[in-house]
Write an enzyme that holds these catalytic residues in place. Sequence first.
Site, PDB file in Angstrom:
ATOM      1  N   ASP A  42       0.822  -1.211   0.000  1.00  0.00           N
ATOM      2  CA  ASP A  42       0.000   0.000   0.000  1.00  0.00           C
ATOM      3  C   ASP A  42       0.857   1.262   0.000  1.00  0.00           C
ATOM      4  O   ASP A  42       2.049   1.229   0.287  1.00  0.00           O
ATOM      5  CB  ASP A  42      -0.891  -0.031   1.245  1.00  0.00           C
ATOM      6  CG  ASP A  42      -2.163   0.775   1.092  1.00  0.00           C
ATOM      7  OD1 ASP A  42      -2.288   1.528   0.109  1.00  0.00           O
ATOM      8  OD2 ASP A  42      -3.034   0.646   1.970  1.00  0.00           O
ATOM      9  N   GLU A  90     -14.012   1.676   0.490  1.00  0.00           N
ATOM     10  CA  GLU A  90     -13.459   2.312   1.687  1.00  0.00           C
ATOM     11  C   GLU A  90     -13.890   3.768   1.808  1.00  0.00           C
ATOM     12  O   GLU A  90     -13.981   4.317   2.910  1.00  0.00           O
ATOM     13  CB  GLU A  90     -11.934   2.225   1.678  1.00  0.00           C
ATOM     14  CG  GLU A  90     -11.266   3.039   0.582  1.00  0.00           C
ATOM     15  CD  GLU A  90      -9.746   2.948   0.635  1.00  0.00           C
ATOM     16  OE1 GLU A  90      -9.239   2.064   1.348  1.00  0.00           O
ATOM     17  OE2 GLU A  90      -9.082   3.750  -0.035  1.00  0.00           O
TER      18      GLU A  90
END
Length: 663
Positions: A415, A470
Amino acid sequence: MRNLYSIALLGTLTFASHLLVAQKSKAYDLQSPDGNITVHVEAGAKMKWSVIHKGQTIIDPSSISLQLGDGTVPGDNARVASASTQKIKTSFQAVNYKKATVINEYNELTLSCRGDYGLIFRAYNDAVAYRFFTKKKGQITIRNEEANFNFTGDHHAFIPIQWDYRDGKTFNSSFEALYHEIRLSQFPKDSLAFLPLLVDVGQNKKVVVLEADLEDYPGMYMDLNETGKGLKGVYAPYPLEVEHAGASKMNLIPTKRADFIAKTDGTRSFPWRAIVISEQDKDLLNNDIVLKLASPPRLQDVSWIKPGQVAWDWWSDWNISHVDFKAGINTDTYKYFIDFAADNGIPYIIMDAGWSPALDLLQVEPELDLQTVIDYGKQKNVGVILWACWSAVLDQMDEVFPKYSSMGVKGFKIDFIDRDDQVAVASTYEIARRAAQYKLIVDFHGVFKPTGLQRTYPNVVSYEGVKGLENYKWANEDQPRYAVTIPYIRMIAGPMDYTPGTMRNASQRNFRPIGGNPMSKGTRVNQMAMYIVYDTPLQMLSDNPTAYRKEQECTDFIVNVPVTSDETIPIDGRVGEYVVLVKRKGDTWFVGAMTDWTPRELSIDFSFLDAGIYRAEIFRDGVNAGRDGTDYKNETAEISAGQTLKVHLAGGGGWVARLEKIR
């Protein structure tokens, strides 16, 4: 009139006027196999390309070139030394994809130019692509690349725009944005768009602009060019100095950039610049151009790469309940996730941010016995995937990959890349290569769109590069419209880790962004349809196990949707409005339909089925789904091959079916 060029055709191909015509000095035409697309190339003071589809000009003459550090400009004042064409019709077996076999048919024109460079153009029946190549000694510097896409009018477009770059240095992005639905001339000043993007060129035709085979080179952004109706490529300059930034110091942000975009080998091929042309919106749902243009697989053994669904912890904020321990980043919580995964045939769990310090992946949080969790999962045939910060992977890859592979970890979710300059792009290839050495799969997050690495290194099983679920944790946006736009644009690039699956579903009126107990906009069945419509070999179940256990019949349907398919068939759809898609795995068919906030009555034609009668398990929006997004109806029906079924979708709704032949 005699041709001014002698064309040497490759293989056994003989000259055919419909394939390549030297019309006049330094002008070439290349047609698609079906004859519907013509690529016109002019090699003179400027190298230019243009595209015509069934008599309609799609791309007006557009100049292209490379600008090298030594001052030379391949593409300007081009002197073609030789031109050759070839016809290709072949196929390859796709690894962990939306279809088992990809048919790869195109006509190709290669122009070799004086000055040790050249260009390759390809015409497919639904796409056009070109790339530069160079044959120079040693290393070369690329100061810039000129890539223009001159459209014929001020067309309406779907453009993902995210940031301001007036200082010329800000090329950092999570590559997540809703689409600006604007005319080309309305492109916001001092902004950039990332790819893919879509342009409506009229006559029901859509054009998607993208790139492929991006290796050791910066990604291409788009800006409005001087025509006011065309787009030009813009590239992040090479990073010279970086620093850890952000509240958690996870972002590795360049603080100084060079006056060039790449230093690279002098003998190489450069990324493909491509457009996809569609006469029906639905055809964009099943396009393979990025996989076709990607470099072939570099892994001989791919048998260890296992796709599958994943029980995910972070989105639901570890909100499990009715247990005798405190939920959180601890051994008991992850055993609970493993039990849920094992009970439902889910092959993986993911341990997201927090299992270790973000910048030191060799340390583990004290309440977590990682080896115990891994071993517990192994006993239950559930693998463990670990989250990792990109900057920490760069620093510790030599230790992290062998250490956790030997412990039994199956892969990493990497990430906060948030860049696509040459260094960042090259790192994704190196990470993929090194991970494969230790039989680790990779899911890239906070990352640019896929450009074919997933074919070159099939252990790269998914990408984010999408404004996923998200965002419901903190934003109140028109996600239902976005959710029926990305299958036509972003998903062409490759796997898309949108992370669907929440069991808390709300109407626009009832929705609230709540980070600790998030919900989605739209209906339950809309979320379920995403498992069929959205492509990714590593598909998340974003909600928590307690919520799924309470909604077991929905969970049972979701976990039986395969993450790869043998066949994909687009049925119906319009960009930004709705989508109906069918996938087949073995003898089982799955149908998924989604709509924006507009309720719809759709007709689904089941002529794709082989002759016979099929048992269909159906989930549809309940009569009150417009008020309460969790309302749905589960029923079974018998459907005959060729039958047409009318279905209703509530606003933000969906419809799904699983079909198996019974006679």
